[in-house]
Design a protein around this motif. Sequence first.
Motif, PDB file in Angstrom:
ATOM      1  N   ASP A   5       0.867  -1.309  -0.122  1.00  0.00           N
ATOM      2  CA  ASP A   5       0.205  -0.076  -0.081  1.00  0.00           C
ATOM      3  C   ASP A   5       0.805   1.020  -0.114  1.00  0.00           C
ATOM      4  O   ASP A   5       0.597   2.248  -0.740  1.00  0.00           O
ATOM      5  CB  ASP A   5      -1.002   0.102   1.171  1.00  0.00           C
ATOM      6  CG  ASP A   5      -1.805  -1.010   1.211  1.00  0.00           C
ATOM      7  OD1 ASP A   5      -2.402  -1.417   0.063  1.00  0.00           O
ATOM      8  OD2 ASP A   5      -2.286  -1.510   2.238  1.00  0.00           O
ATOM      9  N   MET A   9       1.392   4.242  -3.015  1.00  0.00           N
ATOM     10  CA  MET A   9       0.752   5.803  -2.725  1.00  0.00           C
ATOM     11  C   MET A   9       2.183   6.625  -3.104  1.00  0.00           C
ATOM     12  O   MET A   9       3.189   6.573  -2.523  1.00  0.00           O
ATOM     13  CB  MET A   9       0.413   5.829  -1.412  1.00  0.00           C
ATOM     14  CG  MET A   9      -0.878   5.398  -1.053  1.00  0.00           C
ATOM     15  SD  MET A   9      -2.284   6.254  -1.931  1.00  0.00           S
ATOM     16  CE  MET A   9      -3.602   5.387  -0.869  1.00  0.00           C
ATOM     17  N   ASP A  10       1.857   7.540  -4.277  1.00  0.00           N
ATOM     18  CA  ASP A  10       2.850   8.268  -4.544  1.00  0.00           C
ATOM     19  C   ASP A  10       2.628   9.870  -3.923  1.00  0.00           C
ATOM     20  O   ASP A  10       1.619  10.290  -4.257  1.00  0.00           O
ATOM     21  CB  ASP A  10       2.847   8.267  -6.101  1.00  0.00           C
ATOM     22  CG  ASP A  10       4.191   8.990  -6.714  1.00  0.00           C
ATOM     23  OD1 ASP A  10       3.786  10.237  -6.890  1.00  0.00           O
ATOM     24  OD2 ASP A  10       5.299   8.757  -6.635  1.00  0.00           O
ATOM     25  N   ARG A  11       3.532  10.507  -3.460  1.00  0.00           N
ATOM     26  CA  ARG A  11       3.433  11.712  -3.013  1.00  0.00           C
ATOM     27  C   ARG A  11       2.813  12.630  -3.821  1.00  0.00           C
ATOM     28  O   ARG A  11       2.071  13.540  -3.736  1.00  0.00           O
ATOM     29  CB  ARG A  11       4.775  12.110  -2.281  1.00  0.00           C
ATOM     30  CG  ARG A  11       4.866  13.432  -1.861  1.00  0.00           C
ATOM     31  CD  ARG A  11       6.266  13.992  -1.249  1.00  0.00           C
ATOM     32  NE  ARG A  11       6.191  15.416  -0.611  1.00  0.00           N
ATOM     33  CZ  ARG A  11       6.430  16.416  -1.260  1.00  0.00           C
ATOM     34  NH1 ARG A  11       6.294  16.240  -2.560  1.00  0.00           N
ATOM     35  NH2 ARG A  11       6.283  17.351  -0.722  1.00  0.00           N
ATOM     36  N   ARG A  13       1.866  12.111  -7.314  1.00  0.00           N
ATOM     37  CA  ARG A  13       0.791  11.776  -8.259  1.00  0.00           C
ATOM     38  C   ARG A  13      -0.633  11.767  -7.271  1.00  0.00           C
ATOM     39  O   ARG A  13      -1.547  11.793  -7.713  1.00  0.00           O
ATOM     40  CB  ARG A  13       0.996  10.637  -8.539  1.00  0.00           C
ATOM     41  CG  ARG A  13       0.173   9.768  -9.737  1.00  0.00           C
ATOM     42  CD  ARG A  13       0.465   8.650  -9.880  1.00  0.00           C
ATOM     43  NE  ARG A  13       0.380   7.621  -8.681  1.00  0.00           N
ATOM     44  CZ  ARG A  13       0.980   6.411  -8.549  1.00  0.00           C
ATOM     45  NH1 ARG A  13       1.865   6.104  -9.466  1.00  0.00           N
ATOM     46  NH2 ARG A  13       0.806   5.748  -7.464  1.00  0.00           N
ATOM     47  N   ASP A  14      -0.734  11.322  -6.058  1.00  0.00           N
ATOM     48  CA  ASP A  14      -1.792  11.009  -5.359  1.00  0.00           C
ATOM     49  C   ASP A  14      -2.113  12.006  -4.401  1.00  0.00           C
ATOM     50  O   ASP A  14      -3.182  12.022  -3.681  1.00  0.00           O
ATOM     51  CB  ASP A  14      -1.397   9.664  -4.508  1.00  0.00           C
ATOM     52  CG  ASP A  14      -1.332   8.583  -5.759  1.00  0.00           C
ATOM     53  OD1 ASP A  14      -1.792   8.644  -6.769  1.00  0.00           O
ATOM     54  OD2 ASP A  14      -0.718   7.389  -5.389  1.00  0.00           O
ATOM     55  N   GLU A  16      -3.247  16.258  -4.541  1.00  0.00           N
ATOM     56  CA  GLU A  16      -3.408  17.359  -5.475  1.00  0.00           C
ATOM     57  C   GLU A  16      -3.478  18.446  -4.466  1.00  0.00           C
ATOM     58  O   GLU A  16      -4.417  18.837  -3.592  1.00  0.00           O
ATOM     59  CB  GLU A  16      -4.896  17.139  -6.140  1.00  0.00           C
ATOM     60  CG  GLU A  16      -4.895  18.393  -7.023  1.00  0.00           C
ATOM     61  CD  GLU A  16      -6.558  18.297  -7.908  1.00  0.00           C
ATOM     62  OE1 GLU A  16      -6.593  19.128  -8.709  1.00  0.00           O
ATOM     63  OE2 GLU A  16      -7.134  17.206  -7.635  1.00  0.00           O
ATOM     64  N   HIS A  37      -6.683  14.113  -1.691  1.00  0.00           N
ATOM     65  CA  HIS A  37      -5.602  12.917  -1.859  1.00  0.00           C
ATOM     66  C   HIS A  37      -6.581  11.655  -2.396  1.00  0.00           C
ATOM     67  O   HIS A  37      -7.727  11.653  -2.008  1.00  0.00           O
ATOM     68  CB  HIS A  37      -4.880  12.768  -0.443  1.00  0.00           C
ATOM     69  CG  HIS A  37      -5.587  12.312   0.559  1.00  0.00           C
ATOM     70  ND1 HIS A  37      -6.373  10.856   0.947  1.00  0.00           N
ATOM     71  CD2 HIS A  37      -5.980  13.112   1.758  1.00  0.00           C
ATOM     72  CE1 HIS A  37      -6.682  10.836   2.017  1.00  0.00           C
ATOM     73  NE2 HIS A  37      -6.734  12.115   2.510  1.00  0.00           N
ATOM     74  N   ARG A  38      -5.751  10.813  -2.740  1.00  0.00           N
ATOM     75  CA  ARG A  38      -6.384   9.533  -3.125  1.00  0.00           C
ATOM     76  C   ARG A  38      -6.693   8.823  -1.979  1.00  0.00           C
ATOM     77  O   ARG A  38      -6.117   8.701  -0.893  1.00  0.00           O
ATOM     78  CB  ARG A  38      -5.391   8.649  -4.073  1.00  0.00           C
ATOM     79  CG  ARG A  38      -5.350   9.366  -5.598  1.00  0.00           C
ATOM     80  CD  ARG A  38      -4.679   8.218  -6.576  1.00  0.00           C
ATOM     81  NE  ARG A  38      -4.542   8.915  -7.915  1.00  0.00           N
ATOM     82  CZ  ARG A  38      -5.312   9.124  -8.837  1.00  0.00           C
ATOM     83  NH1 ARG A  38      -6.711   8.552  -8.540  1.00  0.00           N
ATOM     84  NH2 ARG A  38      -5.132   9.487  -9.859  1.00  0.00           N
ATOM     85  N   THR A  39      -7.737   7.952  -1.746  1.00  0.00           N
ATOM     86  CA  THR A  39      -8.195   7.158  -0.797  1.00  0.00           C
ATOM     87  C   THR A  39      -7.868   5.655  -1.137  1.00  0.00           C
ATOM     88  O   THR A  39      -7.421   5.017  -2.277  1.00  0.00           O
ATOM     89  CB  THR A  39      -9.672   7.305  -0.561  1.00  0.00           C
ATOM     90  OG1 THR A  39     -10.379   6.784  -1.782  1.00  0.00           O
ATOM     91  CG2 THR A  39     -10.068   8.562  -0.389  1.00  0.00           C
ATOM     92  N   TRP A  44     -10.892   9.913  -4.830  1.00  0.00           N
ATOM     93  CA  TRP A  44     -10.610  10.958  -4.098  1.00  0.00           C
ATOM     94  C   TRP A  44     -11.004  11.419  -2.823  1.00  0.00           C
ATOM     95  O   TRP A  44     -12.379  11.329  -2.808  1.00  0.00           O
ATOM     96  CB  TRP A  44     -10.333  12.369  -4.950  1.00  0.00           C
ATOM     97  CG  TRP A  44      -9.417  12.118  -6.010  1.00  0.00           C
ATOM     98  CD1 TRP A  44      -9.462  11.405  -7.274  1.00  0.00           C
ATOM     99  CD2 TRP A  44      -7.942  12.569  -6.376  1.00  0.00           C
ATOM    100  NE1 TRP A  44      -8.176  11.541  -8.158  1.00  0.00           N
ATOM    101  CE2 TRP A  44      -7.293  12.152  -7.520  1.00  0.00           C
ATOM    102  CE3 TRP A  44      -7.073  13.062  -5.206  1.00  0.00           C
ATOM    103  CZ2 TRP A  44      -6.048  12.296  -7.755  1.00  0.00           C
ATOM    104  CZ3 TRP A  44      -5.922  13.292  -5.626  1.00  0.00           C
ATOM    105  CH2 TRP A  44      -5.288  13.016  -6.774  1.00  0.00           C
TER     106      TRP A  44
END
Length: 210
Positions: A5, A9-11, A13-14, A16, A37-39, A44
């Motif tokens: 996981d 998760m990319d700092r 990319r994920d 905004e 952020h992505r969940t 998002w």
Amino acid sequence: MTEMDRDAMDRDRDVEILSKETVFKGYFQVDRYRLRHRTFAGGWSEEMVREVFERGHAVVVLLYDPDRDKVALIEQFRPGAYAAGWHPWLVECVAGIIEEGEHPDEVARRETREEAGSDPTDMIHIGDYLVTAGGSSESCKLYCARVDSSIIAGTHGLAHEGEDIRVFVIDPAEALAMCRDGRINNAMAVLAIQWLIMERDGLRARWLGA
């Protein structure tokens, strides 16, 4: 969260960043972020607004004398502890802020001289950690420095920075007891002392050649 996981998760990319503004700038700085952020479920999060305390990044230095098996700690006034309703003179490790362009190793050596009146003869980097990631960007780089505890005493610090720092020397067992009974109640010192208790035999073998 599994390692898979975390890797997923990319700092950049994920997360905004919708906006960022500095809402206070004095001795420290506070920035206000609007972001989402992505969940973990996909998609998002809702937009959130968060203030982040920008204090800078720090070094923390545990001073240890393997020849005498002693720890040197400092005590000084802390306004944050006072504001929290706690006794404001805290027992801590040597520490200092890393200024732009400075190497953390040199900051660790400088702060040891300024706050404890000692020059490390050797030093190891233990690890890094975030202090309070829910509201501050501050991180700490933790070191253990080899010192001669027989010459460590008195008060130190830079007067123009308002520092009035007492340094003292105790046994590691007493330092751990102080963590247990609350006489040492700040995270950076507790982490450093607990590390020393776990790693002391290996550290002494390394530095004493035993």
